[in-house]
Design a protein around this motif. Structure first.
Motif, PDB file in Angstrom:
ATOM      1  N   CYS A  55       0.853  -1.179   0.000  1.00 35.61           N
ATOM      2  CA  CYS A  55       0.000   0.000   0.000  1.00 35.61           C
ATOM      3  C   CYS A  55       0.895   1.238   0.000  1.00 35.61           C
ATOM      4  CB  CYS A  55      -0.889  -0.002   1.246  1.00 35.61           C
ATOM      5  SG  CYS A  55      -1.835   1.498   1.471  1.00 35.61           S
TER       6      CYS A  55
ATOM      7  N   LEU B 213      -0.207  -5.925   0.511  1.00 38.47           N
ATOM      8  CA  LEU B 213      -1.587  -6.024   0.039  1.00 38.47           C
ATOM      9  C   LEU B 213      -2.006  -7.480  -0.111  1.00 38.47           C
ATOM     10  CD1 LEU B 213      -1.576  -3.268  -2.719  1.00 38.47           C
ATOM     11  CD2 LEU B 213      -2.526  -3.123  -0.422  1.00 38.47           C
TER      12      LEU B 213
ATOM     13  N   SER C  20      -6.704  -9.452  -2.989  1.00 42.20           N
ATOM     14  CA  SER C  20      -7.727  -8.556  -3.548  1.00 42.20           C
ATOM     15  C   SER C  20      -7.136  -7.222  -3.997  1.00 42.20           C
ATOM     16  CB  SER C  20      -8.826  -8.302  -2.518  1.00 42.20           C
ATOM     17  OG  SER C  20      -8.300  -7.575  -1.413  1.00 42.20           O
TER      18      SER C  20
ATOM     19  N   ILE D  71      -6.697  -4.635  -2.080  1.00 39.14           N
ATOM     20  CA  ILE D  71      -7.246  -3.553  -1.265  1.00 39.14           C
ATOM     21  C   ILE D  71      -6.603  -3.604   0.114  1.00 39.14           C
ATOM     22  CG2 ILE D  71      -9.338  -2.590  -0.246  1.00 39.14           C
ATOM     23  CD1 ILE D  71     -10.885  -3.910  -2.551  1.00 39.14           C
ATOM     24  N   CYS D  72      -6.032  -2.498   0.547  1.00 35.22           N
ATOM     25  CA  CYS D  72      -5.345  -2.442   1.835  1.00 35.22           C
ATOM     26  C   CYS D  72      -6.338  -2.647   2.977  1.00 35.22           C
ATOM     27  CB  CYS D  72      -4.636  -1.095   1.986  1.00 35.22           C
ATOM     28  SG  CYS D  72      -3.763  -0.924   3.552  1.00 35.22           S
TER      29      CYS D  72
ATOM     30  N   THR E 298      -7.888   0.401   4.981  1.00 38.77           N
ATOM     31  CA  THR E 298      -8.944   1.271   4.467  1.00 38.77           C
ATOM     32  C   THR E 298     -10.308   0.966   5.070  1.00 38.77           C
ATOM     33  OG1 THR E 298      -9.340  -0.204   2.594  1.00 38.77           O
ATOM     34  CG2 THR E 298      -7.772   1.606   2.258  1.00 38.77           C
ATOM     35  N   THR E 299     -10.427  -0.093   5.854  1.00 39.45           N
ATOM     36  CA  THR E 299     -11.711  -0.391   6.491  1.00 39.45           C
ATOM     37  C   THR E 299     -12.025   0.692   7.517  1.00 39.45           C
ATOM     38  OG1 THR E 299     -10.603  -1.813   8.099  1.00 39.45           O
ATOM     39  CG2 THR E 299     -11.522  -2.884   6.157  1.00 39.45           C
TER      40      THR E 299
END
Length: 107
Positions: free
Chosen positions: A8, A15, A18, A20-21, A24-25
């Motif tokens: 990221c 990462l 997917s 997506i880091c 980021t949630t």
């Protein structure tokens, strides 16, 4: 040739498949404070990858960042981590942070 894993650009976390880091949630919001795991805290504080998950864990171990265990996860308050990060960044101890994208300066 061994390929290094994708990272990221904000928090330098590896990462998942997917792409997506996990940082980021959304953070947990309780009593007007926001809490997150070390990756989430690093993602929120690191603009250029200068704050990592390991740094947040070291703040917990050495600088008194309180931890809150919920189930098997360890959460930290974002405001307390932000205070420690600011004190570290503005402090006179140690060397200045070096980022991966900086070019070395000739002496």
């Amino acid at each position: 040739m061994i390929r290094s894993p994708a990272r990221c650009p904000t928090c330098r976390a590896v990462l998942p498949a997917s792409g997506i880091c996990t940082g980021t949630t959304p953070l947990l919001a309780l009593d007007s404070r926001r809490y997150g795991i070390a990756t989430q805290i690093a993602h929120n504080l690191g603009d250029n990858g200068d704050v990592t998950e390991d740094m947040v864990i070291n703040w917990r171990r050495f600088d008194g960042l309180p931890r809150y265990r919920i189930g098997r996860s360890v959460y930290h308050a974002l405001d307390e981590a932000r205070t420690i990060e600011r004190d570290k960044r503005l402090g006179s101890k140690g060397r200045p942070r070096r980022l991966d994208h900086d070019t070395p300066v000739a002496a």
